[in-house]
Motif scaffolding. Sequence first.
Motif, short mmCIF file in Angstrom:
data_model
loop_
_atom_site.label_atom_id
_atom_site.label_comp_id
_atom_site.label_asym_id
_atom_site.label_seq_id
_atom_site.Cartn_x
_atom_site.Cartn_y
_atom_site.Cartn_z
N LYS A 79 34.41 9.35 68.74
CA LYS A 79 33.57 10.77 69.44
C LYS A 79 34.36 10.59 71.14
N ILE A 80 35.57 11.81 70.95
CA ILE A 80 36.28 11.70 72.73
C ILE A 80 35.99 12.84 73.47
N GLY A 81 35.79 12.64 74.32
CA GLY A 81 35.94 13.84 74.66
C GLY A 81 37.27 13.87 76.35
N THR A 82 37.25 15.68 76.14
CA THR A 82 38.88 15.30 77.63
C THR A 82 38.00 16.19 79.50
N ILE A 83 38.78 15.58 80.20
CA ILE A 83 38.61 16.33 81.16
C ILE A 83 40.18 16.77 81.86
N LEU A 84 40.46 17.25 80.89
CA LEU A 84 41.84 17.92 81.36
C LEU A 84 42.08 19.51 82.35
N PRO A 85 42.82 19.86 82.72
CA PRO A 85 42.71 20.95 83.75
C PRO A 85 43.29 22.00 83.00
N GLN A 86 41.97 22.93 82.52
CA GLN A 86 42.17 24.11 82.12
C GLN A 86 41.83 25.30 83.58
N SER A 87 41.65 24.87 85.10
CA SER A 87 41.72 25.93 85.89
C SER A 87 42.07 24.85 86.87
N ARG A 112 36.91 20.10 78.02
CA ARG A 112 36.50 20.41 79.22
C ARG A 112 37.70 20.19 79.84
N ASP A 113 36.47 21.17 80.90
CA ASP A 113 37.83 21.19 82.14
C ASP A 113 37.53 20.44 83.37
N SER A 114 38.81 19.96 83.69
CA SER A 114 38.90 19.19 84.76
C SER A 114 38.15 19.20 86.23
N GLY A 115 39.00 21.67 86.88
CA GLY A 115 39.09 21.53 87.86
C GLY A 115 40.40 20.84 88.28
N ASP A 116 39.75 20.92 89.78
CA ASP A 116 40.31 20.00 91.26
C ASP A 116 39.56 19.91 92.09
N THR A 117 39.73 19.51 92.95
CA THR A 117 39.08 18.87 93.88
C THR A 117 38.19 20.02 94.79
N THR A 118 38.33 20.99 94.30
CA THR A 118 37.74 22.04 95.32
C THR A 118 37.06 22.38 94.58
N THR A 119 36.29 21.26 93.08
CA THR A 119 35.68 22.14 92.30
C THR A 119 34.50 21.10 92.47
N ASP A 120 33.38 21.43 91.79
CA ASP A 120 32.69 20.03 91.14
C ASP A 120 32.54 19.95 89.41
N THR A 121 33.51 20.76 89.01
CA THR A 121 34.19 20.93 87.35
C THR A 121 33.94 19.80 87.23
N ALA A 122 34.57 18.92 87.65
CA ALA A 122 34.76 17.35 86.52
C ALA A 122 33.94 17.16 85.90
N THR A 123 32.28 17.27 87.22
CA THR A 123 31.71 15.99 87.61
C THR A 123 30.52 16.80 86.14
N VAL A 124 30.54 18.33 86.32
CA VAL A 124 29.44 19.13 85.75
C VAL A 124 30.30 18.48 83.67
N SER A 125 31.49 18.27 83.81
CA SER A 125 32.07 18.20 82.14
C SER A 125 31.81 16.62 81.89
N VAL A 126 31.93 15.98 82.52
CA VAL A 126 31.73 14.27 82.83
C VAL A 126 30.42 13.98 82.02
N THR A 127 29.35 14.81 83.42
CA THR A 127 27.68 15.00 82.47
C THR A 127 27.50 15.57 81.49
N ASP A 128 27.95 16.68 81.00
CA ASP A 128 28.08 17.72 79.63
C ASP A 128 29.24 15.72 78.94
N LEU A 129 30.11 15.34 78.75
CA LEU A 129 30.36 14.79 77.02
C LEU A 129 29.72 13.28 77.07
N LEU A 130 29.23 12.34 78.83
CA LEU A 130 28.17 11.94 78.34
C LEU A 130 26.81 11.97 77.53
#
Length: 436
Positions: free
Chosen positions: A68-76, A111-129
């Motif tokens: 099982k793998i996840g992604t955090i690539l920029p959807q936004s 999952r979305d990574s967003g950019d550094t103006t948001t915490d989208t990546a952290t939320v996505s990583v937490t979900d994937l883990l």
Amino acid sequence: MSVFARATASRSSRAVWTGIALAGASALLLTACSTGGTATTPSETAEATADASEALPIAEGERALDLKIGTILPQSGALAFLGPPEEAGVQLGVDEVNEAAAGVNVEVVFRDSGDTTTDTATVSVTDLLSQDVSAIIGAASSGVSKTVIDQIVAANVIQFSPANTSADFTTYNDNGLYWRTAPSDVLQGEVLGNLIADDGNQTLGLIVLNDAYGTGLAQFTKDAFEAAGGEVVAESLFNEGDSSFDAQISEVTAANPDAIALITFDQAKVITPALVGSGFPGDKLYYVDGNLADYSADFAPNLIEGSKGTLPGLDTGSLGDFTDRLLGVDPDLTDYSYAAESYDAVVLIALAAYAANSTDATEIAKYLQQVSGGSGDGEKVTTYADGVKLLAEGKQIDYDGASGPITFDSNGDPTEATIGIFEFNADNTYSRIGDG
């Protein structure tokens, strides 16, 4: 990461895979780079490829692994234009590994990574883990990866980026869990700086995103341009999330440079028309992988005709049916940036899982350099199916993929890469004119 570039004979049987080898830990000295040419440097501290005696053994036999793998690539966010080709590359890799029905079955969670103006990546990583993934592919942005790498490493999960280019990751304390198929910006900066100088420009201005990617690439570009005899006369920074760039434009144009390099993400959509509107020539702008995009729907015709840019990766014309297979996943694709690197990330993870006979991330990571040909002196393969056939016989492999030869060093960096040089057309689309 600090790396070296030198011309090498291709490790692939395909002639189009003539790459630029990267190794060592020192500044680059580019001795040749021009449109249609090859960049070469003497490698003072090149690491020797580990031989078979240093490789981990491969157990013979078939496997039955559910990976099982996840992604955090920029959807936004500012790199959202890179999301579609990267996600298509991942999906194609997953589909083809599963279609091979040879030992590893892959499930992917996007999952979305967003950019550094948001915490989208952290939320996505937490979900994937929380879903017990073995690896996370992404982020595209080096700055975003820096916000989550510690979280991923602490969870003993692999982070594998298809597009991170910041040199900082080479020596990052990642416990051997961070890998990337994109080359360090040490190389892209060398190619870009020399390209600008080769075009006859004697002075250069820089408008730069103030993050690990922007400032690192700017420094390597500046070093190369000045080593070629040029002078950087202005450098102005901005932060992610800024919407006005009048101050940066005024500061740089006041120095009256011959050329301006835009080391940005999609902020170039705002900066470019404003620069040209201020009177700066549209054909004297230079772009990078973070903003080399199709601007036909954004700019007036002829706005940047003749301007140039750089982007890591092979010529899509040399990828055979790979682009056709990508379009089978996403028929709306018009940009293929980092799609091949994303595809290869999936295949390499699957091959390493097979070699390790495990879906444990730390065990997979032990074999990533080996299956890439960075150690083990393995037999060349170009598909997952061919690779697992040899692995099932207990043999070592050397995978060359859609992005070309990879050959990881012990830091998780590819030691071979190609940087494309592009020129914008009258309709503000861009075409490849050579390799640096």
